[in-house]
Design a protein around this motif. Sequence first.
Motif, PDB file in Angstrom:
ATOM      1  N   ARG A   1      40.015  43.831  36.305  1.00  0.00           N
ATOM      2  CA  ARG A   1      39.167  45.023  36.369  1.00  0.00           C
ATOM      3  C   ARG A   1      38.173  45.047  35.207  1.00  0.00           C
ATOM      4  O   ARG A   1      37.000  45.387  35.386  1.00  0.00           O
ATOM      5  N   GLN A   2      38.636  44.665  34.019  1.00  0.00           N
ATOM      6  CA  GLN A   2      37.764  44.687  32.848  1.00  0.00           C
ATOM      7  C   GLN A   2      36.562  43.774  33.019  1.00  0.00           C
ATOM      8  O   GLN A   2      35.443  44.139  32.641  1.00  0.00           O
ATOM      9  N   PHE A   3      36.784  42.592  33.618  1.00  0.00           N
ATOM     10  CA  PHE A   3      35.698  41.619  33.755  1.00  0.00           C
ATOM     11  C   PHE A   3      35.169  41.522  35.183  1.00  0.00           C
ATOM     12  O   PHE A   3      34.497  40.559  35.533  1.00  0.00           O
ATOM     13  N   GLU A   4      35.499  42.521  36.005  1.00  0.00           N
ATOM     14  CA  GLU A   4      34.935  42.684  37.348  1.00  0.00           C
ATOM     15  C   GLU A   4      35.175  41.454  38.220  1.00  0.00           C
ATOM     16  O   GLU A   4      34.259  40.945  38.887  1.00  0.00           O
ATOM     17  N   LEU A   5      36.428  40.985  38.224  1.00  0.00           N
ATOM     18  CA  LEU A   5      36.833  39.869  39.084  1.00  0.00           C
ATOM     19  C   LEU A   5      37.486  40.431  40.328  1.00  0.00           C
ATOM     20  O   LEU A   5      38.432  41.216  40.249  1.00  0.00           O
TER      21      LEU A   5
END
Length: 280
Positions: free
Chosen positions: A260-264
Amino acid sequence: MLTEQVVASFENTPNPRLRALMQSLVRHLHAFVRETEPTEAEWMTAIRFLTETGKMCDDVVRQEFILLSDTLGVSMLVDAINHRYATGATETTVFGPFYMEGMPERTFGENMAHTPGEPVVVRGRVLTIDGAPITDAVLDVWQTAQNGMYSGQDTQQPHGNLRGRYRTDAEGRYAITTILPVSYPIPTDGPVGKMLDATGRHPWRPAHLHFMIEAPGYRTLVTHLFDESDPYLKSDAVFGVKPSLMVEYRQRDAHDQLARQFELSGPYREATYDFTLDRG
């Protein structure tokens, strides 16, 4: 004796280091010729080989002489001599012939991949030998695409693909989103490739990421991170592998906090590694 005549011809060289280098070069080169006794045809073949090596070099991407140095183990020998004292810093390895200056400045965790591949997050910290974080260290990173070629080398790739300059935060942390590196053959379309073919050597390098890490007051670190599962770790064509530089790419879930943090949006892999810099 011819050798001593040639050595003596450099005796008046103003720079003492240059004088020592040239005189030693003459002695060793003459010793090689005496030992191997090349024919005139073999000598001309060697001259043509070096000439063609120079023709394969350019100012931007291709450096065939570095490639030759790498495949003869000279680059790693120079590396070992210049980093022979154990300090606790991260080990170095070869620079490689495909570094490019002026690549994009990337934000924390930004994706530097603009070509397909299995998503990967590489993260960790940059630290002093005492374990303190180094803030605002620059990590210049580069790797090949899935086809085994670097941007610049492969003109079909977007400019700056799989290259970037990242910075550590106040706690010395860095994060890079990219794709899983792959094994690849070094270029074999030039003299170095012909040398490998003639001597029965393979051209493959194990999968890795290149790093050049800089911070004021510290020695610049040039190194790789290798995939610990790669089949070419024990037979790297340029002899650059060191056990301390191997990492595991662990499988991660598509819906965890890091994704979620790196939009994967799907499954990905993660590797972690802390770099340690030596004082300059």
